[in-house]
Design an enzyme around this catalytic site. Structure first.
Site, PDB file in Angstrom:
ATOM      1  N   GLU A 218       1.188   8.895   1.035  1.00 20.16           N
ATOM      2  CA  GLU A 218       0.016   8.011   0.826  1.00 20.16           C
ATOM      3  C   GLU A 218       0.338   6.565   1.213  1.00 20.16           C
ATOM      4  O   GLU A 218      -0.098   5.617   0.558  1.00 20.16           O
ATOM      5  CB  GLU A 218      -0.533   8.144  -0.598  1.00 20.16           C
ATOM      6  CG  GLU A 218      -1.208   9.507  -0.766  1.00 20.16           C
ATOM      7  CD  GLU A 218      -2.091   9.629  -1.977  1.00 20.16           C
ATOM      8  OE1 GLU A 218      -2.728   8.628  -2.351  1.00 20.16           O
ATOM      9  OE2 GLU A 218      -2.149  10.733  -2.541  1.00 20.16           O
TER      10      GLU A 218
ATOM     11  N   THR B 241       3.858   4.679   3.225  1.00 18.93           N
ATOM     12  CA  THR B 241       5.224   4.329   2.830  1.00 18.93           C
ATOM     13  C   THR B 241       5.207   2.984   2.098  1.00 18.93           C
ATOM     14  O   THR B 241       4.269   2.193   2.245  1.00 18.93           O
ATOM     15  CB  THR B 241       6.133   4.180   4.062  1.00 18.93           C
ATOM     16  OG1 THR B 241       5.631   3.082   4.852  1.00 18.93           O
ATOM     17  CG2 THR B 241       6.169   5.443   4.914  1.00 18.93           C
TER      18      THR B 241
END
Ligand code: CAA
Length: 388
Positions: free
Chosen positions: A365, A367
């Site tokens: 979702e 880095t």
């Protein structure tokens, strides 16, 4: 949870989620981690407990909770098993685009079975060559009368092998960049929709993360989210803003779960004629870890409350909580392995799984490098708008 800070419903949700986590998830966490298979028995238990649609409005059969309610449940699940926490949370990620951008008819069609726990939903944004740079995706959807013909592939599709619905983003207008991306709900069994490689992962091993292939997959045009082309990238970004606190809550749960285990273990473990937890150096580690976890939890809940309050700019605080909580989870779970000594490095004890499960929270979702980029962009924009 500090009782005075939450509604009676939220306290109740937390209690129900913890009970389910302790009685159903924890006993089978190691088994599904070893087998790397999807825990359908856990999915059924969530459904029976009536927790499947926590974040879905009541008119579509959900509990009508907000992102905070979702985070409370995800933390409790993840305290027992990080994989089961994300296996649940990813249904929010997949359904947020419908809630954000779907037509009334689309909401009525797809949300009730998700809320009831009868169907699962995944989220297809990333591709092999389009990870952090999501807008560079190549999956193409070409309109042909009343269908879109989909070709391409998606990568890192969490729950993709078990989900009945998949919210997929594809290029419909190639000359328009990010404004040429559209969201389509693709349903399991549509000809040309194929689940490919299953990843063999370090952690969260009970959730299938797969490649999805589209080979002339004909998707009815009525499955185009919002009925309008070109809004998909924006919907995906708004979705990530709403979903990242869920990853952060998963991280808080993992960190708390690891600390619980480390305190119990060091209390029982005798060295130099005393329990390991009686050493001041170990106690200071506990104090630091508990403080970091509470700070992370409060930032996650602040982000969730900001979203639930309908605030205009949620991007920065959402990225901040994801960044902080997941870095805390990695540090705390690593330190907890250290406190188990050599035993912590072995699968005879549950602690190493927490460290393995925590690592992905810094990656998926977005880095944590992308979170920093998002935070900095927003800071600079705010500074420019206030002239400071
Ligand atoms: N809210 C609303 N709109 C937004 C937005 C937001 N948070 N962020 C960007 N946009 C809009 C912009 O306003 C712009 O719109 P206009 O064209 O109308 O001006 C458009 O989107 C493009 O914006 P940018 O130029 O800023 O986009 P970019 O290409 O520079 O990328 C990025 C921005 C933040 C780096 C984005 O690509 C990103 O978030 N990358 C990470 C992707 C990611 O998190 N992937 C994980 C997928 S899920 C997963 O991990 C698997 C799983 O199953 C769990």
């Amino acid at each position: 949870m500090i009782e005075e800070l939450y509604t009676p419903q939220q306290m109740d949700l937390g209690r129900r989620a913890r009970e389910l986590a302790e009685t159903v998830m924890r006993p089978v966490a190691a088994k599904y981690d070893a087998e790397q298979t999807y825990p359908w028995e856990v999915q059924r238990a969530i459904q029976e407990a009536g927790l499947s649609g926590v974040w879905i409005p009541e008119e579509y059969g959900g509990l009508g909770g907000g992102v905070l309610d979702l985070c409370i449940v995800v933390e409790e699940f993840s305290r027992a098993c990080g994989g089961m926490g994300v296996g649940f949370a990813v249904n929010a990620l997949g359904s947020f685009p419908i809630l954000i951008g779907g037509t009334e008819e689309q909401k009525e069609r797809w949300l009730p079975p998700i809320a009831a726990g009868d169907k699962l939903i995944a989220f297809g944004l990333s591709e092999k060559e389009a990870g952090s740079d999501a807008a560079s995706m190549k999956t193409r959807a070409v309109r042909d009368g009343d269908v879109f013909v989909l070709n391409g592939e998606k990568k890192w599709n969490t729950n993709g092998a078990v989900a009945s619905f998949n919210t997929v983003f594809a290029v419909t207008q190639p000359d328009r960049g990010a404004r040429g991306i559209s969201g389509l709900v693709v349903e399991e069994g549509m000809p040309g929709y194929r689940v490919g490689k299953h990843e063999d992962k370090l952690g969260i091993r009970c959730v299938p993360v797969v490649e999805i292939h589209f080979e002339d997959c004909r998707v009815p045009a009525e499955n185009l989210l919002g009925g309008v082309e070109g809004r998909g990238f924006k919907h995906a970004m708004i979705t990530l803003d709403r979903a990242r606190p869920g990853v952060a809550a998963q991280a808080v749960g993992l960190a708390q779960g690891a600390l619980d285990l480390a305190m119990e273990y060091t209390h029982g473990r005798q060295q130099f004629g005393q329990s390991v937890s009686s050493f001041q150096g170990v106690q200071w580690m506990f104090a630091d870890m508990a403080t970091q976890i509470e700070a992370a939890r409060q930032l996650v809940h602040t982000a969730a409350r900001t979203i639930d309050a309908g605030a205009k700019n949620i991007t920065k605080v959402s990225a901040m909580c994801k960044l902080m909580a997941t870095d805390v989870a990695m540090k705390v779970t690593t330190d907890c392995v250290q406190l188990f000594g050599g035993y912590g490095y072995c699968k005879d004890y549950p602690i190493e799984k927490f460290m393995r499960d925590a690592k992905i929270t810094q990656i998926y979702e977005g880095t944590n490098q992308i979170q920093r980029l998002v935070i900095a962009r927003n800071l600079l924009r705010e500074a420019a708008s206030t002239g400071s």
